[in-house]
Design a protein around this motif. Structure first.
Motif, PDB file in Angstrom:
ATOM      1  N   ASN A 157     -11.365   1.841  10.803  1.00 53.38           N
ATOM      2  CA  ASN A 157     -11.170   1.015  10.408  1.00 53.38           C
ATOM      3  C   ASN A 157     -10.278  -0.759  11.308  1.00 53.38           C
ATOM      4  O   ASN A 157      -9.355  -0.969  10.700  1.00 53.38           O
ATOM      5  CB  ASN A 157      -9.845   1.546   9.310  1.00 53.38           C
ATOM      6  CG  ASN A 157     -10.652   2.010   8.289  1.00 53.38           C
ATOM      7  OD1 ASN A 157     -11.909   2.225   7.600  1.00 53.38           O
ATOM      8  ND2 ASN A 157     -10.076   3.209   7.577  1.00 53.38           N
ATOM      9  N   TRP A 228       1.694  -4.716   0.319  1.00 51.10           N
ATOM     10  CA  TRP A 228      -0.001  -5.128  -0.343  1.00 51.10           C
ATOM     11  C   TRP A 228       1.178  -6.475  -1.004  1.00 51.10           C
ATOM     12  O   TRP A 228       0.663  -7.657  -1.371  1.00 51.10           O
ATOM     13  CB  TRP A 228      -0.266  -4.648  -1.193  1.00 51.10           C
ATOM     14  CG  TRP A 228      -1.430  -5.188  -1.673  1.00 51.10           C
ATOM     15  CD1 TRP A 228      -1.705  -5.667  -3.170  1.00 51.10           C
ATOM     16  CD2 TRP A 228      -2.764  -5.485  -1.294  1.00 51.10           C
ATOM     17  NE1 TRP A 228      -2.839  -6.494  -4.278  1.00 51.10           N
ATOM     18  CE2 TRP A 228      -4.006  -6.398  -2.490  1.00 51.10           C
ATOM     19  CE3 TRP A 228      -3.132  -5.693   0.307  1.00 51.10           C
ATOM     20  CZ2 TRP A 228      -4.444  -6.841  -1.287  1.00 51.10           C
ATOM     21  CZ3 TRP A 228      -4.510  -5.829   0.247  1.00 51.10           C
ATOM     22  CH2 TRP A 228      -5.209  -6.700   0.085  1.00 51.10           C
ATOM     23  N   ARG A 234      -6.111  -7.609   3.362  1.00 48.83           N
ATOM     24  CA  ARG A 234      -6.738  -6.228   3.776  1.00 48.83           C
ATOM     25  C   ARG A 234      -7.483  -6.666   5.184  1.00 48.83           C
ATOM     26  O   ARG A 234      -6.876  -5.491   6.015  1.00 48.83           O
ATOM     27  CB  ARG A 234      -7.814  -6.059   2.977  1.00 48.83           C
ATOM     28  CG  ARG A 234      -7.940  -4.744   2.005  1.00 48.83           C
ATOM     29  CD  ARG A 234      -8.701  -4.375   1.878  1.00 48.83           C
ATOM     30  NE  ARG A 234      -8.854  -3.037   0.854  1.00 48.83           N
ATOM     31  CZ  ARG A 234      -8.816  -2.203  -0.749  1.00 48.83           C
ATOM     32  NH1 ARG A 234     -10.836  -2.534  -1.020  1.00 48.83           N
ATOM     33  NH2 ARG A 234      -9.240  -1.072  -0.577  1.00 48.83           N
ATOM     34  N   GLU A 246      -6.051   4.191   3.292  1.00 46.42           N
ATOM     35  CA  GLU A 246      -6.941   5.186   2.282  1.00 46.42           C
ATOM     36  C   GLU A 246      -5.292   4.827   1.511  1.00 46.42           C
ATOM     37  O   GLU A 246      -6.502   4.944   0.185  1.00 46.42           O
ATOM     38  CB  GLU A 246      -6.044   6.300   2.876  1.00 46.42           C
ATOM     39  CG  GLU A 246      -7.194   6.735   4.231  1.00 46.42           C
ATOM     40  CD  GLU A 246      -6.098   6.399   5.339  1.00 46.42           C
ATOM     41  OE1 GLU A 246      -7.655   6.511   6.619  1.00 46.42           O
ATOM     42  OE2 GLU A 246      -6.227   5.782   5.296  1.00 46.42           O
ATOM     43  N   ALA A 249      -7.152   1.981  -0.578  1.00 49.47           N
ATOM     44  CA  ALA A 249      -8.309   2.184  -1.695  1.00 49.47           C
ATOM     45  C   ALA A 249      -7.629   2.987  -3.384  1.00 49.47           C
ATOM     46  O   ALA A 249      -8.403   2.504  -3.652  1.00 49.47           O
ATOM     47  CB  ALA A 249      -8.962   3.023  -1.056  1.00 49.47           C
ATOM     48  N   HIS A 250      -6.574   3.662  -3.172  1.00 49.14           N
ATOM     49  CA  HIS A 250      -6.305   4.262  -3.869  1.00 49.14           C
ATOM     50  C   HIS A 250      -5.456   2.706  -5.324  1.00 49.14           C
ATOM     51  O   HIS A 250      -5.482   2.620  -6.373  1.00 49.14           O
ATOM     52  CB  HIS A 250      -5.336   5.264  -4.298  1.00 49.14           C
ATOM     53  CG  HIS A 250      -3.745   5.467  -4.723  1.00 49.14           C
ATOM     54  ND1 HIS A 250      -4.405   6.117  -5.889  1.00 49.14           N
ATOM     55  CD2 HIS A 250      -2.809   5.345  -5.306  1.00 49.14           C
ATOM     56  CE1 HIS A 250      -3.622   6.054  -7.189  1.00 49.14           C
ATOM     57  NE2 HIS A 250      -2.687   5.881  -6.827  1.00 49.14           N
ATOM     58  N   LEU A 252      -5.990  -0.233  -4.799  1.00 46.62           N
ATOM     59  CA  LEU A 252      -6.797  -1.337  -4.867  1.00 46.62           C
ATOM     60  C   LEU A 252      -7.950  -1.586  -5.745  1.00 46.62           C
ATOM     61  O   LEU A 252      -8.443  -1.820  -6.283  1.00 46.62           O
ATOM     62  CB  LEU A 252      -7.325  -2.616  -3.737  1.00 46.62           C
ATOM     63  CG  LEU A 252      -4.774  -2.789  -3.216  1.00 46.62           C
ATOM     64  CD1 LEU A 252      -6.021  -3.745  -1.946  1.00 46.62           C
ATOM     65  CD2 LEU A 252      -4.858  -3.298  -4.342  1.00 46.62           C
ATOM     66  N   ASP A 253      -8.712  -0.640  -5.546  1.00 47.41           N
ATOM     67  CA  ASP A 253      -9.921   0.236  -5.376  1.00 47.41           C
ATOM     68  C   ASP A 253     -10.262   1.378  -6.823  1.00 47.41           C
ATOM     69  O   ASP A 253     -11.047   1.931  -7.160  1.00 47.41           O
ATOM     70  CB  ASP A 253     -10.611   0.512  -4.557  1.00 47.41           C
ATOM     71  CG  ASP A 253     -10.730  -0.354  -3.023  1.00 47.41           C
ATOM     72  OD1 ASP A 253     -10.821  -1.407  -3.551  1.00 47.41           O
ATOM     73  OD2 ASP A 253     -11.038  -0.231  -1.782  1.00 47.41           O
ATOM     74  N   GLY A 254      -8.964   1.766  -7.267  1.00 41.05           N
ATOM     75  CA  GLY A 254      -9.499   2.867  -8.153  1.00 41.05           C
ATOM     76  C   GLY A 254      -9.161   4.194  -7.451  1.00 41.05           C
ATOM     77  O   GLY A 254      -9.828   5.188  -8.477  1.00 41.05           O
ATOM     78  N   MET A 255      -9.438   4.706  -6.688  1.00 45.16           N
ATOM     79  CA  MET A 255      -9.931   6.004  -5.521  1.00 45.16           C
ATOM     80  C   MET A 255      -8.572   6.872  -6.260  1.00 45.16           C
ATOM     81  O   MET A 255      -7.400   6.754  -6.440  1.00 45.16           O
ATOM     82  CB  MET A 255     -10.013   5.496  -4.029  1.00 45.16           C
ATOM     83  CG  MET A 255      -9.962   7.272  -3.593  1.00 45.16           C
ATOM     84  SD  MET A 255      -9.959   6.990  -1.698  1.00 45.16           S
ATOM     85  CE  MET A 255     -11.170   6.044  -1.552  1.00 45.16           C
TER      86      MET A 255
END
Length: 308
Positions: A157, A228, A234, A246, A249-250, A252-255
């Motif tokens: 990353n 953010w 990003r 990580e 990802a939680h 913004l991406d719904g992880m």
């Protein structure tokens, strides 16, 4: 002539380097100087495990939390800033103690930097364009073929450093690791007393999970949300650190948060493993087990009383 000598505490993430430095501060007038590439960022004191207020109150702490998320830090700039802090601490009658885990920063300070020719702008633009289209994982795989030693020490990353390594390879025809082999030793004139905290990866693992749990309890998710909101990009250099990607990802991406934390732990473990490999190659290190930290003050006094 300025006194360019410093103690350096090295070791993998989660090995207690800050605690070791503060143990020295209880017996000696110490100034702690950061050499961790993530802890320079303002917006992530929790996620990057920067010293807290209680720890900072014990002695001066320099080069922590001063850089905006959108700005990049280079090894060359770090070396310049750290040299200035070492000189200032010595002029104040204090012992500069470098604390961190970025091996490249330490190398830049102690040995100098490779004299790499400028990379043509069109090469940079091409690499950054590929990075935007294909992502860091693909480019990291390319780097692993072109420059295995550099790829091995970089997280997939780490956008900024992957791009830089590929730029150097494409622009000069030589891998970054080869340039570092040619660097001029002793260029910066900084003499280090290196103290290594000796752990196995198995010994570190329980503490790494607990460390993430503590960060979550302190508000790591909210910290990342605020970062953010201030810098919604990003590709910003500050987000390249482990924990940031990580949590983004939680957010913004719904992880799922538990899944994100599991990935965070795996990436932290992999980083610790790379650090152990890197630091094992360091020369003239006084390796100390946790139970032997009590002898640190005497070791440092003996070294610091030598000729300048």
């Amino acid at each position: 002539m300025a006194d360019l000598r410093a103690v350096c505490i090295l070791g993998p993430t989660g090995s207690g380097k800050t605690g070791a430095a503060l143990a020295l501060a209880r017996e000696l007038p110490v100034t702690v100087v950061n050499y961790d590439s993530r802890q320079v960022y303002t917006d992530f004191p929790i996620v990057t495990a920067q010293p807290d207020e209680r720890e900072r109150a014990m002695c001066p702490h320099e080069l922590y939390g001063f850089l905006p998320t959108a700005q990049a830090m280079t090894a060359a700039r770090f070396a310049e800033l750290a040299r200035a802090e070492i000189v200032k601490a010595r002029e104040q009658g204090r012992l500069p103690v470098l604390v961190g885990g970025t091996g490249l920063y330490l190398r830049a300070l102690e040995q100098g930097l490779a004299d790499i020719p400028p990379v043509p702008q069109e090469v940079r633009d091409w690499v950054l364009g590929r990075m935007e289209r294909e992502g860091t994982v693909v480019l990291h795989a390319d780097l692993a073929k072109a420059d295995p030693p550099t790829a091995a020490r970089l997280h997939p990353n780490d956008t900024q450093r992957i791009a830089r390594a590929l730029e150097v390879f494409l622009g000069t025809g030589r891998p970054l690791s080869a340039w570092f082999e040619d660097q001029k030793h002793g260029q910066t004139g900084v003499e280090l007393c290196k103290v290594g905290l000796s752990f196995t990866l198995r010994e570190l693992e329980p503490g790494l999970k607990k460390r993430i749990d503590v960060m979550l309890g302190l508000g790591a998710v909210d910290e990342m949300r605020r970062a953010w909101e201030a810098t919604p990009d990003r590709a910003a250099p500050g987000y390249s650190g482990i924990g940031c990607a990580e949590l983004l990802a939680h957010l913004l991406d719904g992880m799922d948060l538990a899944e994100a934390c599991g990935l965070w732990l795996r990436n932290t473990r992999a980083y610790a493993k790379r650090q152990l490999t890197w630091f094992a190659k360091e020369q003239q290190v006084h390796w100390v087990r946790p139970e032997g930290l009590g002898r640190l003050p005497d070791l440092v006094r003996s070294w610091d009383s030598g000729p300048v």
